[in-house]
Design an enzyme around this catalytic site. Structure first.
Site, PDB file in Angstrom:
ATOM      1  N   ALA A  36       0.863  -1.176   0.000  1.00 35.02           N
ATOM      2  CA  ALA A  36       0.000   0.000   0.000  1.00 35.02           C
ATOM      3  C   ALA A  36       0.899   1.225   0.000  1.00 35.02           C
ATOM      4  O   ALA A  36       2.064   1.141   0.362  1.00 35.02           O
ATOM      5  CB  ALA A  36      -0.874  -0.011   1.249  1.00 35.02           C
ATOM      6  N   GLU A  88      -0.704  -9.191  -1.521  1.00 32.83           N
ATOM      7  CA  GLU A  88      -2.138  -9.469  -1.322  1.00 32.83           C
ATOM      8  C   GLU A  88      -2.902  -9.363  -2.645  1.00 32.83           C
ATOM      9  O   GLU A  88      -3.835 -10.129  -2.886  1.00 32.83           O
ATOM     10  CB  GLU A  88      -2.696  -8.524  -0.250  1.00 32.83           C
ATOM     11  CG  GLU A  88      -2.152  -8.837   1.157  1.00 32.83           C
ATOM     12  CD  GLU A  88      -2.546  -7.798   2.178  1.00 32.83           C
ATOM     13  OE1 GLU A  88      -3.250  -8.163   3.144  1.00 32.83           O
ATOM     14  OE2 GLU A  88      -2.171  -6.618   1.985  1.00 32.83           O
TER      15      GLU A  88
HETATM   16  N1  T1G Z   1       4.668   3.393   0.137  1.00 30.99           N
HETATM   17  C1  T1G Z   1       5.180   4.613  -0.192  1.00 30.99           C
HETATM   18  N2  T1G Z   1       6.497   4.845  -0.491  1.00 30.99           N
HETATM   19  C2  T1G Z   1       7.303   3.775  -0.476  1.00 30.99           C
HETATM   20  C3  T1G Z   1       6.846   2.468  -0.139  1.00 30.99           C
HETATM   21  C4  T1G Z   1       5.461   2.299   0.167  1.00 30.99           C
HETATM   22  N3  T1G Z   1       4.938   1.110   0.467  1.00 30.99           N
HETATM   23  N4  T1G Z   1       7.899   1.630  -0.208  1.00 30.99           N
HETATM   24  C5  T1G Z   1       8.960   2.380  -0.566  1.00 30.99           C
HETATM   25  N5  T1G Z   1       8.619   3.655  -0.721  1.00 30.99           N
HETATM   26  C6  T1G Z   1       9.502   4.760  -1.133  1.00 30.99           C
HETATM   27  C7  T1G Z   1      10.579   5.080  -0.100  1.00 30.99           C
HETATM   28  O1  T1G Z   1      10.116   5.966   0.870  1.00 30.99           O
HETATM   29  C8  T1G Z   1      11.666   5.702  -0.975  1.00 30.99           C
HETATM   30  O2  T1G Z   1      11.296   7.031  -1.229  1.00 30.99           O
HETATM   31  C9  T1G Z   1      11.555   4.917  -2.269  1.00 30.99           C
HETATM   32  O3  T1G Z   1      10.238   4.321  -2.260  1.00 30.99           O
HETATM   33  C10 T1G Z   1      12.562   3.806  -2.373  1.00 30.99           C
HETATM   34  O4  T1G Z   1      12.486   3.022  -1.212  1.00 30.99           O
HETATM   35  C11 T1G Z   1      -2.883  -3.175   2.900  1.00 30.99           C
HETATM   36  C12 T1G Z   1      -1.275  -1.948   4.879  1.00 30.99           C
HETATM   37  C13 T1G Z   1      10.361  -1.938  -1.482  1.00 30.99           C
HETATM   38  C14 T1G Z   1      12.115  -3.211  -0.315  1.00 30.99           C
HETATM   39  O5  T1G Z   1       6.290  -2.304   4.070  1.00 30.99           O
HETATM   40  O6  T1G Z   1      10.541  -2.314   2.233  1.00 30.99           O
HETATM   41  O7  T1G Z   1       0.799  -2.876   2.219  1.00 30.99           O
HETATM   42  O8  T1G Z   1      13.141   8.154  -0.077  1.00 30.99           O
HETATM   43  O9  T1G Z   1      14.780   3.574  -0.349  1.00 30.99           O
HETATM   44  O10 T1G Z   1      16.064   0.086  -0.419  1.00 30.99           O
HETATM   45  O11 T1G Z   1      -1.720  -4.903   3.845  1.00 30.99           O
HETATM   46  O12 T1G Z   1      11.199   0.330   0.163  1.00 30.99           O
HETATM   47  O13 T1G Z   1      13.260   7.766  -2.510  1.00 30.99           O
HETATM   48  O14 T1G Z   1      11.591   9.412  -1.595  1.00 30.99           O
HETATM   49  O15 T1G Z   1      13.400   1.733   0.671  1.00 30.99           O
HETATM   50  O16 T1G Z   1      15.351  -0.419  -2.800  1.00 30.99           O
HETATM   51  C15 T1G Z   1       3.828  -2.828   3.092  1.00 30.99           C
HETATM   52  C16 T1G Z   1       8.077  -1.003   2.252  1.00 30.99           C
HETATM   53  C17 T1G Z   1       3.117  -1.530   3.144  1.00 30.99           C
HETATM   54  C18 T1G Z   1       7.403  -2.272   1.977  1.00 30.99           C
HETATM   55  C19 T1G Z   1      12.697  -1.144  -1.629  1.00 30.99           C
HETATM   56  N6  T1G Z   1       5.036  -2.689   2.303  1.00 30.99           N
HETATM   57  N7  T1G Z   1       9.180  -0.740   1.346  1.00 30.99           N
HETATM   58  O17 T1G Z   1      13.822  -0.909  -0.856  1.00 30.99           O
HETATM   59  O18 T1G Z   1      14.367   1.483  -1.636  1.00 30.99           O
HETATM   60  S1  T1G Z   1       1.707  -1.615   4.192  1.00 30.99           S
HETATM   61  C20 T1G Z   1       6.195  -2.416   2.881  1.00 30.99           C
HETATM   62  C21 T1G Z   1      10.347  -1.416   1.452  1.00 30.99           C
HETATM   63  C22 T1G Z   1       0.583  -2.535   3.312  1.00 30.99           C
HETATM   64  C23 T1G Z   1      -1.556  -3.740   3.183  1.00 30.99           C
HETATM   65  C24 T1G Z   1      -0.656  -2.924   4.048  1.00 30.99           C
HETATM   66  C25 T1G Z   1      11.451  -0.968   0.554  1.00 30.99           C
HETATM   67  C26 T1G Z   1      11.620  -1.830  -0.723  1.00 30.99           C
HETATM   68  P1  T1G Z   1      12.379   8.134  -1.348  1.00 30.99           P
HETATM   69  P2  T1G Z   1      13.819   2.457  -0.515  1.00 30.99           P
HETATM   70  P3  T1G Z   1      15.019   0.028  -1.452  1.00 30.99           P
END
Ligand code: T1G
Length: 693
Positions: free
Chosen positions: A66, A108
């Protein structure tokens, strides 16, 4: 090819409809992406030529969840649940084509598809627990139906990203296609399942694995028991366990309701707010306002480390772990041998736990060379000094290094608080001098304080920040000040902890309050673990401090079975009547009026001065932003992530309350509690630290 919206296209490839998302950086499920998915599904379903549908993403990854930036905002665009229903109830098979990381809501969405294919480098996971959340789009009900209850519990409470090969073995993906050929592989797979007349596999309908766990509540009881220590203080893990219990004991749609209710509780909680803040804080820390991302960096293909002690050895391992050859220099052969032996035993212990292979142990040891000659560092790209914390020794080494090191080499010191400008001043290249403050054990702790000295060049800063990411560290840029950011703030807590035991609290009271707050250990237990005699010299000891007296009595901590605490044979700490007596005698001798001190006061006295010191560091420009202070304390000093960090916690408690209490303490106990000007200013303006972007 049809443009569904600015981030989505639909195209018919033969008889396969392909929905392509392209919403950098990580195709997060923003309103745009959800609308694109809904529109893409409609296009595919309406397309008479399409017998199946493939969902694929452009860019670095499949949907990574998300869009976290949308949380807490008004819901816009298509509902994720409606998109999933459209996919799951599609009369045409829908295949998710996964590369990069299919995470959270992304996985999901893929679980609502009838089939999933992935390239070998892909990984899948439901890491919502790291945001203080649970998978809120059916993941808690669908995942256990595919991978089984135990694996689902492990995946969702650890947040691990599972490699494609393992996903295939677990049934999470149906086929692993050739790397770099995902689109072709997915379209071919979609065509194959149509040709073979394979069923529309709805995960919600495969109940065998959850039914197999019905009537076995011990699965959950055992899981809770086995992870109690790891889950201590966190809300999300227990909520996740409850959703999986629902998956076992309730019909799918009832389980979904349970998931939504528990998700609602978590997303409204301060715990999750703190963990979401921490997610972005960690990424912000990598951004240096006056050192843009495209700043040139220097090559670091070889590293020198001076000192093979605990820190030097750990530092060297970080580079060998990523394939960078390291030369460690020591003054004496036995010290060098000892250091290399410790490194090998660390690697062998990791191999024994299955963390690396025996071959990798040899490979990494092969990259670490010992030497007694500083001249052997003449060709190193980066040299890190990790010797005894004495300015004269450091200056002597940097004088020699300046003569030996090649032009363009980075000269770094691992000092944990000495003045790096003074160290740099003995060289003719202060622009090449920087602080790289690792935390012990240096091969384990994530934090790296990168210390910018007056003359440090932007190239050296940019190189160090990027190198930190390469060796798996979370780097925070700080300025030169005694103790930098972490230790300077630690000094505030330690001072008050020491004073509180003079005023009536006992070490175990202070430790209990901070332990219950969420720290892994309180300051006194920590001292006992580290050893009370660090820096203590028997000959000079005059029994002037409680620590002196304890050491003179050979109560030097866990290693002697007694320190502030008494320890039994299994090293379990117990409050000590001996220490209690020593403290009472000390207090009586110093004429201190002891009193009952509430837990609340202990917490305020130890944490509020830390918040105040963080504000001072921001005023002085020694930290770029408040969240950097929090990243330092979370990753270097055990501040619980669900409490955000000292600055986030200050905002959470209310800066006006912090200011009021600091003023109370100042009136009672003096100017060590003098509020920082920034704290006064923010309260006067009704602002928070988080408003200081
Ligand atoms: N939403 C918004 N921005 C995101 C994002 C996300 N989910 N994931 C990454 N970014 C942005 C981050 O802030 C950065 O921005 C850029 O992308 C690169 O990220 C309904 C409720 C995917 C493994 O928890 O683990 O789904 O700083 O520097 O090292 O059930 O990002 O460049 O402006 O981390 O290559 C669940 C979170 C959400 C995954 C990539 N998903 N992301 O790592 O790059 S909750 C997560 C990560 C959800 C549902 C629920 C990592 C990555 P900027 P990065 P990276």
């Amino acid at each position: 090819m049809t443009a569904i919206n600015e981030v989505t296209t639909y195209a018919l490839e033969g008889d396969v409809g392909v929905i392509t998302l392209n919403s950098p950086p990580v195709n997060a499920l923003s309103a745009n992406v959800r609308d694109g998915l809904a529109g893409g599904m409609k296009a595919g379903l309406d397309d008479a030529g399409a017998k199946s549908i493939v969902l694929i993403c452009e860019g670095r990854t499949f949907i990574a969840g998300a869009d976290i930036t949308e949380f807490g905002g008004a819901q816009k665009g298509a509902s994720l649940f409606d998109v999933q229903d459209a996919i799951e109830n599609s009369p045409k098979p829908v295949v998710a084509a996964i590369h990069g990381t299919a995470l959270g809501g992304g996985l999901e969405v893929a679980l609502a598809c009838h089939y999933r294919v992935a390239v070998p480098s892909a990984r899948c996971g439901l890491p919502e627990v790291n945001l203080g959340l649970l998978p809120g789009a059916g993941g808690t009900q669908r995942l256990p139906r595919i991978v089984g209850v135990q694996k689902a519990l492990e995946m969702m409470t650890s947040g691990q990203h599972v490699p494609a090969k393992e996903c295939l073995a677990m049934g999470l993906v149906d086929e692993v296609v050739e790397e770099g050929k995902l689109r072709e592989g997915a379209v071919a797979f979609a065509r194959k399942i149509v040709a073979e007349g394979r069923p529309l596999k709805k995960v919600r309908e495969s109940n065998e694995k959850v039914e197999a766990a019905r009537g076995h509540p011990e699965i959950f009881a055992d899981f809770r028991k086995a992870n109690a220590r790891r889950f201590r203080g966190y809300m999300a893990p227990e909520h996740i366990i409850k959703t999986v219990e629902a998956a076992v004991n309730q019909p799918f749609d009832e389980g979904l309701k349970t998931e939504r209710k528990l998700f609602g509780e978590l997303i409204a909680s301060p715990h999750s707010a703190a963990q979401r803040y921490s997610f972005f804080a960690e990424r912000q820390a990598a951004k240096i306002p006056d050192v843009p991302d495209d700043t040139a960096t220097l090559p670091v293909n070889s590293v020198g480390v001076i000192g093979a002690g605990t820190m030097g050895g750990g530092i060297a391992m970080n580079f060998a772990n990523v394939g960078v050859p390291v030369t460690i220099v020591e003054v004496k052969q036995d010290a060098l041998d000892r250091g290399l032996k410790v490194i090998r035993s660390n690697y062998e212990r990791t191999a024994a736990r299955g963390g690396i292979t025996p071959a990798q142990v040899e490979e990494r040891m092969g990259l670490i060379k010992g030497s007694l000659e500083m001249n052997d560092l003449a060709s190193a790209d980066l040299i890190i000094e990790a010797v005894f914390e004495r300015m004269d020794i450091k200056k002597d080494i940097f004088t020699k290094l300046d003569a030996i090191a090649k032009p363009g080499a980075i000269l770094a010191t691992n000092t944990s608080g000495l003045n790096i400008d003074e160290i740099a001043s003995v060289t003719k290249r202060p622009e090449a001098v920087i602080g790289l403050h690792f935390f012990s054990p240096a091969n384990v702790m994530k934090l790296l304080e990168v210390v910018r000295a007056d003359h440090t060049s932007k190239e050296v800063i940019a190189t160090s920040m990027k190198l930190a990411k390469k060796i798996g560290k979370i780097a925070v840029l700080v300025g030169v000040t005694p103790g930098f950011v972490g230790n300077r703030i630690l000094g505030q807590r330690q001072r008050e902890a020491q004073k509180l035991i003079f005023e009536g609290a006992m070490p175990w009271d202070v430790d209990r309050v901070l332990y219950d707050f969420g720290f892994p250990m309180g300051p006194f237990a920590m001292s006992d673990l580290a050893g009370l005699d660090i820096g203590w010299v028997k000959e000079n000891s005059k029994g002037e401090t409680i620590r002196d007296v304890l050491c003179e009595m050979d109560r030097r901590g866990q290693k002697t079975g007694a320190g502030y605490y008494d320890y039994d044979e299994s090293r379990t700490a117990k409050p000590s009547p001996v220490t209690e007596k020593i403290i009472q005698d000390f207090a009586a001798k110093s004429g201190a009026n002891t009193r009952d001190i509430s837990d609340e006061e202990i917490l305020e006295r130890t944490l509020y001065p830390m918040i105040n010191e963080g504000a001072k560091l921001l005023e002085e420009g020694k930290a770029i932003r408040p969240s950097d202070v929090d990243v330092v304390w979370q990753n270097g000093y055990g501040w619980p992530v669900y409490r955000g960090g000292p600055m986030w916690y200050g905002d959470y408690v209310g800066l006006d309350k912090v200011l009021d209490r600091m003023k109370d303490f100042q009136a009672q106990m003096g100017d060590v509690f003098k509020p920082s000007a920034l704290l006064e200013k923010l309260v006067a303006e009704g602002k928070r630290f988080q408003d200081l972007r």
